[in-house]
Design an enzyme around this catalytic site. Sequence first.
Site, short mmCIF file in Angstrom:
data_model
loop_
_atom_site.label_atom_id
_atom_site.label_comp_id
_atom_site.label_asym_id
_atom_site.label_seq_id
_atom_site.Cartn_x
_atom_site.Cartn_y
_atom_site.Cartn_z
N ASP A 104 0.84 -1.23 0.25
CA ASP A 104 0.16 -0.01 -0.27
C ASP A 104 0.58 1.12 -0.41
OD1 ASP A 104 -2.31 -1.38 -0.25
OD2 ASP A 104 -2.40 -1.01 1.77
N LYS A 128 -3.28 3.91 -2.64
CA LYS A 128 -3.54 4.49 -3.83
C LYS A 128 -3.09 6.22 -2.24
CE LYS A 128 -8.00 5.54 -0.08
NZ LYS A 128 -8.92 6.59 0.52
N MET A 146 -7.32 9.25 9.01
CA MET A 146 -7.94 9.80 8.08
C MET A 146 -9.21 10.70 8.48
SD MET A 146 -8.31 5.95 6.71
CE MET A 146 -8.69 5.20 8.18
#
Length: 258
Positions: free
Chosen positions: A35, A57, A170
């Site tokens: 990741d 991402k 996040m």
Amino acid sequence: MTPRLTVVGAGPGDVDLITLKAIKAIKSANVIMYDALVNVELLEYASSKAELIFVGKRKGCYAYQQNQINELIVQRALRFGHVVRLKGGDPFIFGRGAEELDYAKEYAIEVAMVPGISSSAAVPAYQGIPLTKRNASESFWVITGTTKSHEISTDIALAAQSTATVVILMGMSKLSEIVQIFSKEGKSETAIAIIQNGTRPNEKVGIGKISNIESIVEEQKLSNPAIIIIGEVVKERVDLTEIYSKADLAQYNTQKTA
């Protein structure tokens, strides 16, 4: 070769914060799928014959969607044998590790999991912030700031009503909403810390109160990836520089300002 999936926690960013079991898994892998939050220096432990696939991402741009990652795990495991799914922090804390293990098991692929040091605890600790401390906090919440539907988690409002330390992952895109929630609970003077790129040489820290943290974020240009810590424990921050010799401290300060 026996098809096998090992989901591995890579830790919060510092390459030394990874377990020996994780390193052994990386070394034995035929395929490593990693990741964006994984420190790529960890890939140096991989076999020269291993296939390395970036599946993370960056800035909202996905290399692969989750269903594509699941299918890729199965395809590579059936073809090459041992697949290591290398994920930042701990794979079972907002990491979808359990989903990937469940999917692989449907295809009779052997599965294993290697826990990682979660950024939710390690990042504050590296800045000397204890998530719990007598007379300051008896417990802590770890909450995702943004849900699957891109909305702010409703658990944040519940956490704001408690006396616990609140750790939000996040959550930078929802910072204004978080500030409003805590302010409504009469906590505009509550201490808050935001740590970007925690445990890495380019780590940045902003510390203030709910009432002024947005201006601090703007002044210091803090952004993702970052962790938000809210609670009285931020005021209990320990000066950790004492553990370094003068030479080490000079190098440490150079890294921190790089």
